[in-house]
Design a protein around this motif. Structure first.
Motif, short mmCIF file in Angstrom:
data_model
loop_
_atom_site.label_atom_id
_atom_site.label_comp_id
_atom_site.label_asym_id
_atom_site.label_seq_id
_atom_site.Cartn_x
_atom_site.Cartn_y
_atom_site.Cartn_z
N LYS A 23 56.91 30.62 44.01
CA LYS A 23 55.93 29.70 44.59
C LYS A 23 55.18 30.36 45.74
O LYS A 23 53.96 30.23 45.86
N VAL A 24 55.91 31.09 46.59
CA VAL A 24 55.25 31.81 47.68
C VAL A 24 54.26 32.83 47.13
O VAL A 24 53.13 32.97 47.64
N ARG A 25 54.67 33.54 46.11
CA ARG A 25 53.79 34.55 45.52
C ARG A 25 52.54 33.91 44.91
O ARG A 25 51.43 34.43 45.07
N TYR A 26 52.72 32.79 44.22
CA TYR A 26 51.56 32.11 43.63
C TYR A 26 50.61 31.62 44.72
O TYR A 26 49.37 31.72 44.58
N GLN A 27 51.14 31.05 45.80
CA GLN A 27 50.30 30.56 46.87
C GLN A 27 49.50 31.70 47.52
O GLN A 27 48.29 31.56 47.77
N ARG A 28 50.17 32.80 47.79
CA ARG A 28 49.50 33.92 48.42
C ARG A 28 48.42 34.49 47.50
O ARG A 28 47.30 34.79 47.94
N THR A 29 48.74 34.64 46.23
CA THR A 29 47.77 35.20 45.28
C THR A 29 46.55 34.30 45.15
O THR A 29 45.41 34.78 45.12
N ASP A 30 46.76 33.00 45.07
CA ASP A 30 45.64 32.06 44.94
C ASP A 30 44.75 32.13 46.18
O ASP A 30 43.51 32.15 46.07
N PHE A 31 45.35 32.16 47.35
CA PHE A 31 44.58 32.22 48.59
C PHE A 31 43.76 33.50 48.68
O PHE A 31 42.57 33.49 49.02
N LEU A 32 44.36 34.64 48.34
CA LEU A 32 43.65 35.91 48.42
C LEU A 32 42.56 36.02 47.36
O LEU A 32 41.52 36.65 47.61
N HIS A 33 42.77 35.42 46.20
CA HIS A 33 41.71 35.41 45.19
C HIS A 33 40.48 34.67 45.71
O HIS A 33 39.33 35.14 45.56
N LYS A 34 40.69 33.53 46.32
CA LYS A 34 39.56 32.74 46.83
C LYS A 34 38.86 33.46 47.98
O LYS A 34 37.63 33.46 48.07
N LEU A 35 39.66 34.09 48.87
CA LEU A 35 39.07 34.80 50.00
C LEU A 35 38.26 36.01 49.54
O LEU A 35 37.13 36.23 49.99
N SER A 36 38.81 36.80 48.63
CA SER A 36 38.09 37.98 48.14
C SER A 36 36.85 37.58 47.37
O SER A 36 35.81 38.24 47.46
N ARG A 37 36.92 36.50 46.61
CA ARG A 37 35.73 36.04 45.87
C ARG A 37 34.64 35.60 46.82
O ARG A 37 33.45 35.85 46.58
N HIS A 38 35.00 34.94 47.91
CA HIS A 38 34.00 34.52 48.89
C HIS A 38 33.30 35.72 49.51
O HIS A 38 32.07 35.71 49.67
N LEU A 39 34.04 36.76 49.83
CA LEU A 39 33.45 37.95 50.44
C LEU A 39 32.56 38.69 49.45
O LEU A 39 31.46 39.14 49.80
N VAL A 40 33.01 38.84 48.22
CA VAL A 40 32.23 39.58 47.23
C VAL A 40 30.96 38.82 46.85
O VAL A 40 29.89 39.42 46.68
N ASN A 41 31.04 37.53 46.73
CA ASN A 41 29.86 36.75 46.35
C ASN A 41 28.82 36.69 47.46
O ASN A 41 27.61 36.58 47.19
N GLY A 42 29.26 36.79 48.71
CA GLY A 42 28.34 36.56 49.81
C GLY A 42 27.73 37.79 50.44
O GLY A 42 26.77 37.67 51.22
#
Length: 394
Positions: A244-263
């Motif tokens: 669960k910890v791994r899934y939470q961290r991975t989901d958060f980092l996916h959203k953060l990296s996508r925000h940076l790459v898109n912007g």
């Protein structure tokens, strides 16, 4: 064109799940038998057995153990290749003088995946959303994104009570995003996981620390359990908590990296050596044959916070998403980025006090991580211009 891995959740029936469990058990037995063959050949005959020797032995295995080849020869070759990779890693560590870690036998709890190194023995059908596995049948797949490129290899993994398939594809075309004309420097930290040159500060969610009590209780329950069934259930609870910890961290980092790459068109980050940053402090020997305090307890807490932040995973996500989107990712030397003033370019260690940066030369005051991010962006742009000048001169 690039290579990408696509991971999907499998939804097997009860009968298919039992067949997958049997597949894991048979391939684990093959792995252990192949390891015993290699060890015995070297111990008694000083003879080295290669994976190709073991490939050829599969043809005679059908008469002795036909159940092993129920799922095809390809998955057996994937198991033998996995053993060969373990030996290659062992030899490489020996050459480097590291802790070698000789390949060991795999128990039931240490064997959770099987792989097919080519297209034989499996097939992915995107339209009916099914994964065909020889000996198992057509398994329902939860396709949350389309499969792109040419499928090459397949890995089926057990994660607790769930099953997941990872398909490695080549020739995946990039999805170039329209330019934004914006540039950004990114500083990674422990308290603020990301601080950017334009003033954005993202606090570290600390998923591992937030789940510390749950993990501690699960570990205590595991330590107090005896008996095969009760201890197995307690071990499953510990594994669930960590997943669960791994899934939470991975989901958060996916959203953060996508925000940076898109912007942003250009992203500059520090080229951090995370393995060196999380290394244990060396022992301090005293003259009495004992050890002096070396700050190991505080360093352990810092290492745990760095690993909980997922710096390396964020770096990898930014790298492949930027490549696919046609963005530019620049890695710069982190030297003095936290001690340099972004206004007057003065490097002074006393300028940073905790989360506040106050330049002792010009008096400039800013958030310490934002000041570092501005230095990272400036260093990244200078590095890019230098590279262009070298290319032009050549």
């Amino acid at each position: 064109m690039a290579s990408r891995a696509f991971s999907y959740l499998l939804q097997p029936t009860v009968r298919q799940a039992a067949a997958l469990e049997q597949l894991l058990a048979v391939q684990r037995e093959l792995y252990n038998a192949a390891l015993e063959e290699r060890r015995g050949a070297w111990r008694w005959e000083q003879r080295r057995v290669t994976k190709y020797d073991q490939y050829r032995a599969l043809t005679g295995l059908r008469a002795v153990r036909p159940d092993v080849l129920t799922w095809g020869v390809t998955v057996c070759r994937g198991t033998l290749t996995r053993l060969d990779e373990a030996f290659k890693c062992f030899y490489r560590r020996c050459q480097r003088g590291e802790a070698p870690g000789f390949p060991r036998y795999r128990g039931e709890r240490r064997w959770d995946s099987v792989q097919w190194p080519d297209r034989s023995g499996w097939r992915f059908d995107a339209e009916p959303r099914r994964l065909y596995v020889q000996g198992v049948g057509h398994i329902k797949v939860r396709v949350h994104r389309p499969l792109r490129g040419s499928a090459k290899t397949c890995t089926v993994r057990r994660e607790g009570r769930r099953w997941r398939v990872t398909i490695f594809c080549s020739g995946v075309a990039g999805q170039v995003l329209p330019p934004t004309g914006r540039q950004i420097g990114v500083d990674r930290g422990v308290i603020a996981i990301v601080a950017t040159s334009d003033g954005m500060v993202v606090e570290n969610p600390r998923f591992f620390s937030r789940s510390a009590n749950r993990l501690s209780r699960a570990q205590q329950q595991l330590g107090s359990k005896t008996g095969c069934g009760r201890r197995r259930r307690a071990a499953d609870a510990v594994a669930r908590a960590h997943r669960k910890v791994r899934y939470q961290r991975t989901d958060f980092l996916h959203k953060l990296s996508r925000h940076l790459v898109n912007g942003y068109d250009t992203i500059a980050i520090e080229d951090l050596r995370i393995k060196n940053l999380t290394r244990r402090p060396p022992r301090r020997l005293n003259g009495d044959g004992g050890h002096d305090p070396n700050g190991a307890a505080a360093k352990t807490a810092l290492n745990r916070s760095i690993l909980d932040a997922g710096w390396g995973k964020l770096d990898r996500m930014l790298a492949y998403k930027a490549e696919e989107a046609g963005r530019e990712l620049i890695r710069v030397n982190p030297r003095h980025t936290s001690q340099r003033c972004a206004e007057c370019d003065t490097v002074e260690r006393d300028s940073r006090v905790g989360a506040v940066f106050r330049c002792v030369a010009c008096g400039h005051t800013d958030h310490a991580d934002i000041n570092a991010a501005r230095n990272i962006l400036r260093a990244g742009l200078a590095q890019r211009e230098q590279s262009r000048e070298v290319e032009t001169a050549a």
